[in-house]
Design an enzyme around this catalytic site. Structure first.
Site, PDB file in Angstrom:
ATOM      1  NE  ARG A  78     -10.111  -2.871  -2.857  1.00  0.00           N
ATOM      2  CZ  ARG A  78      -9.470  -2.318  -1.714  1.00  0.00           C
ATOM      3  NH1 ARG A  78      -8.158  -2.678  -1.473  1.00  0.00           N
ATOM      4  NH2 ARG A  78      -9.912  -1.289  -1.115  1.00  0.00           N
ATOM      5  CG  ASP A  80      -0.337  -2.552   6.719  1.00  0.00           C
ATOM      6  OD1 ASP A  80      -1.517  -2.824   7.080  1.00  0.00           O
ATOM      7  OD2 ASP A  80       0.044  -1.670   5.796  1.00  0.00           O
ATOM      8  CG  PHE A  91      -2.087   1.122   1.172  1.00  0.00           C
ATOM      9  CD1 PHE A  91      -2.981   0.878   0.348  1.00  0.00           C
ATOM     10  CD2 PHE A  91      -1.835   2.204   1.793  1.00  0.00           C
ATOM     11  CE1 PHE A  91      -4.121   1.886   0.395  1.00  0.00           C
ATOM     12  CE2 PHE A  91      -2.854   3.321   1.800  1.00  0.00           C
ATOM     13  CZ  PHE A  91      -4.058   3.054   1.077  1.00  0.00           C
ATOM     14  CE1 TYR A 131      -9.290   2.934   6.559  1.00  0.00           C
ATOM     15  CE2 TYR A 131      -8.598   3.938   8.479  1.00  0.00           C
ATOM     16  CZ  TYR A 131      -8.249   3.719   7.450  1.00  0.00           C
ATOM     17  OH  TYR A 131      -7.064   3.644   6.739  1.00  0.00           O
ATOM     18  CE  LYS A 132      -8.007  -1.054   5.048  1.00  0.00           C
ATOM     19  NZ  LYS A 132      -8.529   0.023   4.111  1.00  0.00           N
TER      20      LYS A 132
END
Length: 406
Positions: free
Chosen positions: A379, A205, A128, A230-231
């Protein structure tokens, strides 16, 4: 298409986690939400918790809430995430900053601890952007050397790729447990063992795995980890990240952002900094109490249903997507970018087609919400607690319709 919808209905009827969907706030007019791996949907309980926090904890108790609960909240909530989602014993996890800041603090501390004899940070080109950018900044600050792995974008980092980069100069290896584009699941136990065999530290991560895949950090002897909330943890937009530091490293690592909340005695307001003990030392400034409010309800729900069952449904949703793409989209030239093997795939499936940028725009206008990833990927995020097979089917039918119309 009727066959696809019928199969989705049968799978929903047999889904042991189906009742969990009722615990989320309804999204009026939404046909399919397949972006929960970027921003998870809020729970009804979270809306109630936020109202209670504003009206009572903040509105009535006011400053007293710091003494009553908020000072210990980053550590208490960190332990909850550690217990339920990370396989981590108490005293090793904390909630505090954004993912970027938490990653910076832990990576910078690890680079310093590694010392000038081990100046290399090993990382991969498919990680990322934040991870790559933070590492670049730390290299510029410290003189550390970046060693770039170049994995197959359709797969991800493998133990043999990592092994080929490890030397006596390796200080830290920074990798993602689940690749943000392809959903490739890295072999966390094997890679961690390889890194330790080379005398280096590993920083994982967990942003795309926490809450849907077990990581078992303690059992696999992981050194450091970060992850967002927040996912799949339902913290809400901008909710703070967590950091994990194995107990054996806590006294040796010194994080670089020394704020008042990480002081051994925060309210003494002394002339110099003295780090607190344990994970207190990895806190910097005043934590976002409002930002942490949404996390706990989702962690409670994951604990109630069991992380293994969440993972099982994530795999099943992914299998449904892949089989359906082969059935109705392959003839349009759509390809599956994510791993087809269930044990190598996280909780999203990326599919590719040259027209997917414009298709994504059209899907959003129809209240079908996936996300687009360069250069040509849609995605499909598959949040097991809130996503039904039926909405996945509707999204795939919508994609087929747009491609058919040309």
């Amino acid at each position: 298409m009727s066959t696809l919808r019928s199969r989705a209905a049968q799978l929903d009827a047999a889904d042991p986690l189906a009742a969990c969907r009722e615990e989320f706030l309804p999204a009026e007019g939404l046909v399919a939400y397949l972006d929960g791996n970027s921003l998870g949907r809020p729970l009804r309980a979270t809306a109630q918790r936020l109202e209670r926090l504003v009206r009572h904890d903040w509105g009535t108790r006011l400053i007293r809430s710091w003494d009553e609960q908020w000072m210990e909240l980053p550590l208490r909530l960190g332990d909850r995430i550690g217990q339920v989602c990370l396989g981590a014993a108490p005293g090793q996890s904390v909630v505090g900053d954004s993912t970027t800041v938490m990653l910076y603090k832990l990576l910078r501390a690890a680079v310093t601890a590694a010392g000038p004899q081990r100046p290399q940070i090993v990382l991969d080109t498919e990680n990322f952007p934040t991870d790559r950018y933070v590492a670049e900044g730390i290299a510029a600050e410290t003189g550390a050397e970046l060693v770039w792995l170049e994995p197959d974008p359709a797969k991800g980092v493998t133990p043999d790729v990592v092994a080929g980069a490890l030397t006596e100069r390796t200080g830290v290896v920074l990798l993602s447990h689940v690749a943000y584009k392809s959903a490739w699941v890295a072999d966390l136990p094997a890679i961690t063992a390889l890194v330790h065999g080379a005398g280096a530290l590993v920083l994982w991560d967990l942003c795309h795995s926490v809450g849907v895949l077990p990581s078992d950090l303690d059992a696999h002897d992981v050194d450091l980890a970060v992850g967002c909330s927040y996912k799949f943890l339902g913290g809400g937009p901008g909710a703070p990240a967590f950091g994990y530091v194995a107990e054996r490293h806590q006294e040796q690592l010194s994080q670089p952002i020394q704020g008042w909340m990480g002081h051994a005695e925060p309210f003494v307001m002394g002339p110099g900094y003295r780090a607190g003990t344990g994970m207190r030392a990895f806190i910097s400034g005043t934590p976002s109490v409002l930002g942490m409010a949404g996390i706990e309800d989702t962690v409670d729900l994951i604990e109630r249903v069991g992380l293994d069952r969440v993972h099982t449904k994530a795999s099943a949703l992914g299998r449904f997507v892949i089989d359906s793409v082969d059935e109705i989209l392959a003839d349009h030239g759509v390809r599956v970018v994510s791993p087809r093997e269930d044990d190598r795939r996280g909780a999203h499936v990326t599919i590719g087609h040259p027209r997917f940028r414009e298709v994504t725009r059209e899907l959003w206008s129809q209240d079908v919400i996936p996300d687009f990833r360069e250069p040509d990927g849609i995605r499909l995020g598959l949040s097991p607690l809130s996503t039904s097979y039926a909405e996945v089917a509707e999204a795939l039918v919508a994609i087929e319709g747009l491609l058919s119309r040309g």
